[in-house]
Design an enzyme around this catalytic site. Structure first.
Site, PDB file in Angstrom:
ATOM      1  N   LYS A  34     -19.049   0.472  -9.066  1.00 23.04           N
ATOM      2  CA  LYS A  34     -18.069  -0.098  -8.313  1.00 23.04           C
ATOM      3  C   LYS A  34     -16.908   0.759  -7.909  1.00 23.04           C
ATOM      4  O   LYS A  34     -16.761   2.048  -8.380  1.00 23.04           O
ATOM      5  CB  LYS A  34     -17.355  -1.182  -9.080  1.00 23.04           C
ATOM      6  CG  LYS A  34     -16.658  -1.078 -10.303  1.00 23.04           C
ATOM      7  CD  LYS A  34     -16.186  -1.922 -11.073  1.00 23.04           C
ATOM      8  CE  LYS A  34     -15.398  -1.668 -12.450  1.00 23.04           C
ATOM      9  NZ  LYS A  34     -14.878  -2.748 -13.193  1.00 23.04           N
ATOM     10  N   ARG A 132     -10.498 -13.693 -17.947  1.00 22.29           N
ATOM     11  CA  ARG A 132     -10.629 -13.190 -16.733  1.00 22.29           C
ATOM     12  C   ARG A 132     -11.635 -14.132 -15.908  1.00 22.29           C
ATOM     13  O   ARG A 132     -11.519 -15.494 -15.884  1.00 22.29           O
ATOM     14  CB  ARG A 132     -10.824 -11.687 -16.309  1.00 22.29           C
ATOM     15  CG  ARG A 132      -9.835 -10.718 -17.073  1.00 22.29           C
ATOM     16  CD  ARG A 132      -9.981  -9.549 -16.500  1.00 22.29           C
ATOM     17  NE  ARG A 132     -11.226  -8.999 -16.447  1.00 22.29           N
ATOM     18  CZ  ARG A 132     -11.546  -7.565 -16.299  1.00 22.29           C
ATOM     19  NH1 ARG A 132     -10.773  -6.673 -16.015  1.00 22.29           N
ATOM     20  NH2 ARG A 132     -12.874  -7.294 -16.424  1.00 22.29           N
ATOM     21  N   TYR A 265      12.520  15.685  -3.430  1.00 26.20           N
ATOM     22  CA  TYR A 265      13.564  14.723  -2.851  1.00 26.20           C
ATOM     23  C   TYR A 265      14.526  14.277  -4.176  1.00 26.20           C
ATOM     24  O   TYR A 265      14.268  14.661  -5.184  1.00 26.20           O
ATOM     25  CB  TYR A 265      12.970  13.356  -2.604  1.00 26.20           C
ATOM     26  CG  TYR A 265      12.209  13.244  -1.340  1.00 26.20           C
ATOM     27  CD1 TYR A 265      12.835  13.278  -0.351  1.00 26.20           C
ATOM     28  CD2 TYR A 265      10.748  13.395  -1.461  1.00 26.20           C
ATOM     29  CE1 TYR A 265      12.041  13.341   0.975  1.00 26.20           C
ATOM     30  CE2 TYR A 265       9.887  13.162  -0.499  1.00 26.20           C
ATOM     31  CZ  TYR A 265      10.596  13.169   0.794  1.00 26.20           C
ATOM     32  OH  TYR A 265       9.856  13.201   1.951  1.00 26.20           O
ATOM     33  N   MET A 313       4.286  11.824  -0.833  1.00 29.98           N
ATOM     34  CA  MET A 313       3.160  11.335  -0.400  1.00 29.98           C
ATOM     35  C   MET A 313       1.869  12.475  -0.203  1.00 29.98           C
ATOM     36  O   MET A 313       0.820  12.092  -0.448  1.00 29.98           O
ATOM     37  CB  MET A 313       3.217  10.471   0.811  1.00 29.98           C
ATOM     38  CG  MET A 313       1.952   9.773   1.413  1.00 29.98           C
ATOM     39  SD  MET A 313       2.326   9.100   2.970  1.00 29.98           S
ATOM     40  CE  MET A 313       3.386   7.623   2.469  1.00 29.98           C
TER      41      MET A 313
END
Length: 380
Positions: A34, A132, A265, A313
């Site tokens: 998966k 779940r 930043y 990013m």
């Protein structure tokens, strides 16, 4: 390296892990592919695992199962998470086993089977404590009762009964024994209703390696398939798993800066002395999660060096001190542990980020090229 970064996937490592786990578990294995094979590439991983002896493939969604079929892979496949309005017609026509946890889903599968005029093959999931998916309490006898009715009528074939463990990665957990007992009772109820499943499975990677009572007919292997210790170093010891992925890139800029220079930043980091900064063209969109800031390291210039400042990013900055680093130098973000604790591993990145290796591997972004080593042309 044409892309800004690449994930090199060693398919021989995948095959080796299948053989290693099979020798320990002594059962058939389902290779869980998966999330695009945990970021490694579902199709090449599936082929490598099948060639190494895995008998089954496991996926979460219909789209993942059908992608395997479109690639020519015909091996037995279980798909286990669906909306009631999913296109079960395609799954049934493709010969994919459908995981069923509610009577609502069961009815949708039966309706699709009637439209096609062929029985659907299903595997019923019991909830044994994970809370779940899966049927629990009174819902389980109802589910197996309806399944038996539809089986007698020819709408379905119940091939399997299964569940998923909550804490197999905690050796000695009393919850593990409790879940096994609940599963065994669920199996008894299913058989009392007249079902006779060919396949009974409960064990995940951790249980396959360390919990014999959970193994039944088949073990589903996810994280261990990709060579990562499911116990995080607290389990039964080194069993010889080989990490399959190496995430690497190259330096794209180098600059010498004085003390007091802000980096990225904020700035979130200020140099304490004159140093050299190396820019890497990978960021949080590529899998270098910001949660690891202040702790993460990479392998550059023959040693570990820290990522400093905020991870952006698309890029991040490494403080290399006085190392003679140049544009184009190779960088390993994470890779196999070769026994010398040199290059960082995915388990370390998970620890730095306060998460699990699954999230780190599946977070490696789509713009990172995948290079599959030792890929063979055969399909299964």
């Amino acid at each position: 390296m044409s892309a800004l970064g690449e994930a090199v996937v060693d398919l021989d490592a995948i095959a080796s892990n299948v053989r290693t786990i099979a020798s320990i578990a002594g059962t058939e294995l389902m290779a869980v592919v998966k999330a695009d094979g945990f970021g490694h590439g579902a199709v090449p991983v599936a082929r490598a695992a099948l060639l190494a002896g895995a008998g089954w493939l496991g996926v979460t969604s219909a789209s993942e199962a059908l992608a395997l079929r479109s690639a020519g892979i015909t091996a037995p496949t279980l798909s286990w998470l669906h909306r009631p309005d999913d296109d079960f017609d395609q799954l049934i026509a493709a010969g994919v086993d459908v995981g069923v946890s509610t009577t609502t889903h069961l009815q949708a599968v039966v309706d699709a089977a009637h439209r096609l005029g062929v029985p659907a093959t299903v595997q019923l999931k019991a909830d044994t404590g994970l809370s779940r998916n899966g049927a629990a309490g009174d819902d389980w006898p109802e589910l197996v009762g309806w399944a038996r009715k539809y089986e007698v009528e020819g709408g379905i074939r119940v091939r399997g009964v299964w569940s998923h463990l909550a804490d197999a990665d905690a050796p000695g957990s009393p919850g593990l024994a409790s879940q096994v007992a609940v599963f065994e009772e669920a199996l008894r109820v299913a058989r009392s209703a007249g079902l006779d499943p060919d396949l009974v499975h409960l064990a995940n990677s951790a249980a396959a390696l360390a919990a014999p009572r959970t193994r039944f007919d088949l073990c589903r292997i996810g994280l261990a398939l990709y060579g990562v210790d499911p116990f995080g170093g607290t389990g039964p010891g080194d069993v010889g798993l080989r990490a399959a992925m190496t995430l690497r890139t190259t330096v794209v800029n180098v600059k010498r800066v004085p003390a007091g220079t802000g980096v990225s930043y904020g700035p979130g980091y200020v140099t304490g002395a004159p140093t050299t900064l190396a820019l890497l063209p990978l960021g949080y969109a590529d899998g270098l999660t910001r949660a690891a800031e202040g702790r993460a390291e990479v392998w550059l210039g023959g040693r570990r060096r820290p990522i400093v400042g905020r991870i952006a990013m698309d890029q991040c900055v490494v403080d290399v001190g006085d190392l003679p680093v140049a544009i184009g130098d190779r960088v390993v973000v994470f890779g196999p542990d070769r026994g010398d604790h040199a290059q960082p591993t995915v388990a370390e990145w998970a620890r730095w980020a306060g998460t699990n290796p699954h999230e780190i591997l599946t977070g490696v972004g789509a713009r990172v090229a995948r290079d599959h080593l030792h890929e063979r042309a055969e399909t299964s």
